[in-house]
Design an enzyme around this catalytic site. Sequence first.
Site, PDB file in Angstrom:
ATOM      1  CG  HIS A 136       0.147   6.257  -0.576  1.00 57.37           C
ATOM      2  ND1 HIS A 136      -0.922   6.969  -1.077  1.00 57.37           N
ATOM      3  CD2 HIS A 136      -0.301   5.668   0.568  1.00 57.37           C
ATOM      4  CE1 HIS A 136      -1.963   6.819  -0.282  1.00 57.37           C
ATOM      5  NE2 HIS A 136      -1.618   6.031   0.717  1.00 57.37           N
ATOM      6  CD  GLU A 167      -4.903   6.557   2.460  1.00 58.16           C
ATOM      7  OE1 GLU A 167      -4.636   5.356   2.660  1.00 58.16           O
ATOM      8  OE2 GLU A 167      -4.050   7.447   2.480  1.00 58.16           O
ATOM      9  CG  HIS A 226      -1.646   1.266   1.470  1.00 61.34           C
ATOM     10  ND1 HIS A 226      -2.952   1.470   1.070  1.00 61.34           N
ATOM     11  CD2 HIS A 226      -1.252   2.423   2.082  1.00 61.34           C
ATOM     12  CE1 HIS A 226      -3.318   2.697   1.410  1.00 61.34           C
ATOM     13  NE2 HIS A 226      -2.319   3.291   2.029  1.00 61.34           N
ATOM     14  CD  GLU A 227       2.034   3.437   3.661  1.00 60.81           C
ATOM     15  OE1 GLU A 227       2.250   4.529   3.079  1.00 60.81           O
ATOM     16  OE2 GLU A 227       1.054   3.257   4.401  1.00 60.81           O
TER      17      GLU A 227
END
Length: 306
Positions: free
Chosen positions: A134, A200, A130-131
């Site tokens: 980003h 998100e 997930h990071e």
Amino acid sequence: MSYLRTAMLLAGLTALFMGVGYLIGGSGGAMIALLIAAATNLLAYWNSDRMVLSTYGAQEVDQRTAPDLVNMVADLARRAKLPMPRVYLMDNPQPNAFATGRNPQNAAVAVTTGLMQSLSREELAGVIAHELAHIKHHDTLLMTITATIAGAISMVAQFGMFFGGNRNNNGPGIIGSIAMMILAPLGAMLVQMAISRTREYAADNLGARIVGQPMWLASALVKISNAAHAVPNMEAERNPATAHMFIINPLSGHGVDNLFSTHPSTENRIAALQQLAAEFGSVPSARPTARDSRAGGSSQSRGPWG
């Protein structure tokens, strides 16, 4: 990330900076605030990542000090076709994580010790992916800069409350001080509004695709969300403008902290991941919920990663 959107946000924050300066010192104060804002913008672009990492006492780790974590990040970065980011560990009991950096070539991933201790290997992989999403989406520049500038706005407003809002002896000092008390949280709200909740969802989606198993991240989100309400993150409470950077809102939700509820609900994020899992053909027998901290996780069938 749109460069136009970044420029518009910085312009709005600069205008807010000037407004606070005007309340403190009239037109001269506004000009001084403009100079401070310009310097802050420049400093934030080049050093905001270091400032945020320093705020949370993050320590860089390598293959010698944290081989499992570093190897996991390296493997997932290769899958995401990203340069290897720097890896940091924060000594904090609350399980959480964030990414920072002005571009993928200068990016960092930071996780807490609480995250390392409370998640399974599969769940941790989901969070790291997930990071990395980003970073790949270039979200980290805006997320980090807005955190830095919003914090500066709050400090300037507090400075004005203590040292005046009075441009002359007959000036409305009380009104100016009250206005600045309002502007500080408004500046923080502006930061949160600028960080779209859809970002998100997008990071959840891409992160799940990077790791190959959406329910690993879904299970991690449940555990992190539950712990975030039970385990305080004192650094985040002192620096609420950085809350939007974390995978789950790290604030307790008391007092004015509800101004920083920028994250979608965990239930909605899980639902989106459940739908993606259905597309992958890997739907679990029972969907994890925010009330079930044991759902999902390593009990799911393994995806192509790991």
